[in-house]
Design a protein around this motif. Structure first.
Motif, short mmCIF file in Angstrom:
data_model
loop_
_atom_site.label_atom_id
_atom_site.label_comp_id
_atom_site.label_asym_id
_atom_site.label_seq_id
_atom_site.Cartn_x
_atom_site.Cartn_y
_atom_site.Cartn_z
N GLY A 181 60.78 44.98 34.51
CA GLY A 181 61.20 45.91 33.36
C GLY A 181 60.82 45.13 32.03
O GLY A 181 61.55 45.39 30.86
N ILE A 182 59.43 44.32 32.17
CA ILE A 182 58.93 44.17 30.50
C ILE A 182 57.71 44.91 30.49
O ILE A 182 57.20 45.50 31.37
N ASP A 183 57.13 45.02 28.97
CA ASP A 183 56.22 45.77 28.65
C ASP A 183 55.07 45.12 28.66
O ASP A 183 53.76 45.59 28.87
N ASP A 184 55.24 43.56 28.23
CA ASP A 184 54.01 42.92 27.93
C ASP A 184 53.22 42.04 28.82
O ASP A 184 53.65 40.95 29.27
N ILE A 185 52.57 42.66 29.50
CA ILE A 185 51.68 42.18 30.64
C ILE A 185 50.35 41.94 30.62
O ILE A 185 49.39 42.99 30.06
N ILE A 186 49.87 41.06 31.04
CA ILE A 186 48.26 41.25 31.10
C ILE A 186 47.84 40.87 32.46
O ILE A 186 48.33 40.23 33.30
N LYS A 187 46.80 41.59 32.62
CA LYS A 187 46.32 41.68 34.23
C LYS A 187 44.79 41.03 34.13
O LYS A 187 44.04 41.42 33.52
N LEU A 188 44.62 39.80 34.73
CA LEU A 188 43.39 39.06 35.13
C LEU A 188 43.26 38.79 36.27
O LEU A 188 42.84 37.79 36.93
N ALA A 189 43.50 39.93 37.08
CA ALA A 189 43.23 39.87 38.54
C ALA A 189 42.28 40.57 39.32
O ALA A 189 42.09 40.76 40.57
N SER A 190 41.37 41.72 38.83
CA SER A 190 40.55 42.42 39.35
C SER A 190 39.17 42.54 38.78
O SER A 190 38.54 43.30 39.19
N ASN A 191 38.98 41.46 38.25
CA ASN A 191 37.54 41.31 37.50
C ASN A 191 37.14 42.71 36.75
O ASN A 191 36.04 42.96 36.64
N GLU A 192 38.17 43.25 36.15
CA GLU A 192 37.94 44.48 35.34
C GLU A 192 37.21 44.13 33.74
O GLU A 192 37.30 43.00 33.43
N ASN A 193 36.55 45.15 33.41
CA ASN A 193 36.18 44.64 31.96
C ASN A 193 37.20 44.83 30.96
O ASN A 193 38.08 45.93 30.82
N PRO A 194 37.77 43.86 30.26
CA PRO A 194 38.82 43.57 29.42
C PRO A 194 38.50 44.56 28.03
O PRO A 194 39.30 44.87 27.20
N LEU A 195 37.17 44.98 27.94
CA LEU A 195 37.02 45.68 26.54
C LEU A 195 37.32 47.00 26.63
O LEU A 195 37.67 47.77 25.68
N GLY A 196 37.72 47.77 27.84
CA GLY A 196 38.08 49.08 28.07
C GLY A 196 36.90 49.79 28.26
O GLY A 196 35.82 49.02 28.05
N PRO A 197 36.82 51.02 28.45
CA PRO A 197 35.45 51.84 28.74
C PRO A 197 34.68 51.79 27.44
O PRO A 197 35.25 52.07 26.28
N TYR A 218 27.43 48.17 24.26
CA TYR A 218 28.52 47.85 25.07
C TYR A 218 28.34 47.04 26.40
O TYR A 218 29.18 46.02 26.22
N LEU A 219 27.25 46.99 26.68
CA LEU A 219 26.79 46.14 27.77
C LEU A 219 26.62 44.66 27.20
O LEU A 219 27.10 43.73 27.83
N GLN A 220 26.09 44.62 26.21
CA GLN A 220 25.64 43.31 25.48
C GLN A 220 27.21 42.65 25.01
O GLN A 220 27.46 41.63 25.24
N GLU A 221 27.85 43.46 24.31
CA GLU A 221 29.08 43.07 24.01
C GLU A 221 29.96 42.41 25.20
O GLU A 221 30.71 41.52 25.26
N SER A 222 29.92 43.13 26.24
CA SER A 222 30.82 42.94 27.62
C SER A 222 30.24 41.57 28.07
O SER A 222 30.96 40.56 28.35
N ILE A 223 28.95 41.24 27.93
CA ILE A 223 28.39 40.09 28.40
C ILE A 223 28.82 38.92 27.41
O ILE A 223 29.03 37.74 27.98
#
Ligand SMILES: *Cc1c(COP(=O)(O)O)cnc(C)c1O
Length: 371
Positions: free
Chosen positions: A33-49, A276-281
């Motif tokens: 029941g909280i909103d403030d969640i961070i997910k560092l669990a699936s090796n996703e790109n944190p920048l968004g698409p 985008y790729l460069q920033e991700s890296i």
């Protein structure tokens, strides 16, 4: 009347356990029941698409009533040009996961075996088991693949070897020279799958993609994905590069429209987004340093990683710390199922996310014991 599916399903399925994904943010929201969640669990790109990808998806939306281009002509040709291979060598997949499974279904069955490493990406094991083939897992060396130990498990009945470079969840990598030497000693009847899901992130002087070994080794397959550095995990799009004859068999087995229109359009677009790729890296490299420094400060050992994640050791307390991190709205990945009960795998996030994770971890470690 009752139907006993246990008697009816393919025997390979009895030992199969479902893949355990990282906990979705929405699920933890419902539970806490909280909103403030961070997910560092699936090796996703944190920048968004990439914006180019979201724009391409919006444009492709006009054609949602039509089936996708089942051959993926444009994406395949673009990839072929980028990678210096023929379009006929490329197999598109619903994620590279799909390609890994297609390879297992194409080459494995009862009576043959496949070789993997301990602590390797679990999808290999699932794909092999489902085919009722024998799974042979070699002990790891310093958490990474021991190619000598893997080669020792290869025999006349071996059809596939899976190598993740870098590996998930350990982040360990093999040098280009080690890969080349391994290929030189593999019989032609053994197809080697080199899974390069994190290739874009790797910045190690001894590392190199296996792509340019393809002309010399028809029994080599490279897999890549748009899920990680390219930031398109939700769309499920990845690919394999192989000998065209093998690509032809994979093409016979795959579902006719395994790569959907939005995924095809977005993947094509993101290939043009070099910034985008460069920033991700860049963000990942900085975040990795931040994470490593945090672990050093806390006196925690970690496995040096070439990917966008790092496995940290919390001996005797990994499961407990994971539970308490979740209660604080921080999702990371337990890896006990990978034979690593003392580690947690943490994906590299944005600076603020890494900081929140490290601060929460420090606090939890300080007030020890289960609460
Ligand atoms: C994430 C990952 C993949 C890619 O999965 P997709 O199906 O392309 O999303 C493949 N191999 C490894 C080792 C991974 O960690």
């Amino acid at each position: 009347m009752s139907t006993d599916f246990k008697q009816l399903v393919q025997p390979g399925l009895h030992q199969l356990l479902p893949y355990e994904p990282g906990k979705p943010i929405d699920e933890l929201k419902r539970e806490l029941g909280i909103d403030d969640i961070i997910k560092l669990a699936s090796n996703e790109n944190p920048l968004g698409p990439s914006r180019l990808a979201t724009q391409a998806i919006a444009a492709a939306g006009a054609d949602l009533a039509r089936y996708p281009d089942g051959s993926g002509y444009r994406l395949k040709h673009k990839l072929a040009e980028r990678l210096g291979v023929a379009a006929g060598q490329i197999t598109l997949g619903n994620g590279s996961n799909d390609v890994l499974e297609l390879l297992a279904r194409t080459l494995l069955g009862p009576g043959v075996n496949a070789v993997v490493s301990d602590h390797a990406f679990v999808v290999y094991q699932l794909a092999v088991t489902a085919q009722q083939a024998e799974l042979r897992s070699a002990p790891a060396r310093d958490w990474g693949h021991d190619l000598d130990a893997m080669a020792a498990l290869v025999d006349d009945d071996t059809r596939l070897v899976f190598i993740a470079n870098p590996n998930n969840p350990t982040g360990t990598w093999l040098s280009r020279a080690e890969i080349e030497a391994f290929m030189a000693r593999m019989p032609a009847s053994v197809t080697v799958v080199l899974d390069e899901a994190y290739e874009e992130y790797v910045d190690k002087p001894d590392y190199g993609s296996g792509l340019d070994l393809l002309p010399r080794y028809p029994n080599l397959v490279i897999t890549r994905t748009f899920s990680k550095a390219y930031g398109l995990a939700a769309l499920r799009i990845g690919f394999g590069v192989s000998h065209p004859d093998l690509a032809d068999y994979l093409n016979r087995l795959r579902q006719p429209f395994n790569a959907n229109s939005l995924a095809l359009a977005a993947a094509e677009a993101v290939l043009d987004d070099a910034a985008y790729l460069q920033e991700s890296i860049t963000v990942n490299a900085a975040g990795m340093v931040q994470m490593e420094n945090g672990f050093k400060r806390l006196g925690l050992e970690y496995i040096p990683s070439a990917g966008n994640f790092v496995a940290v050791a919390i001996p005797g307390r990994a499961a407990e710390i994971n539970r308490r991190l979740l209660a604080e709205g921080v999702i990371v990945r337990p890896v006990a199922g990978y034979g690593m009960p003392d580690h947690l795998r943490v994906s590299i996030g944005l600076e603020s996310e890494n900081r929140r994770f490290l601060e929460t971890l420090e606090r939890l470690l300080a007030n020890g014991g289960d609460s």
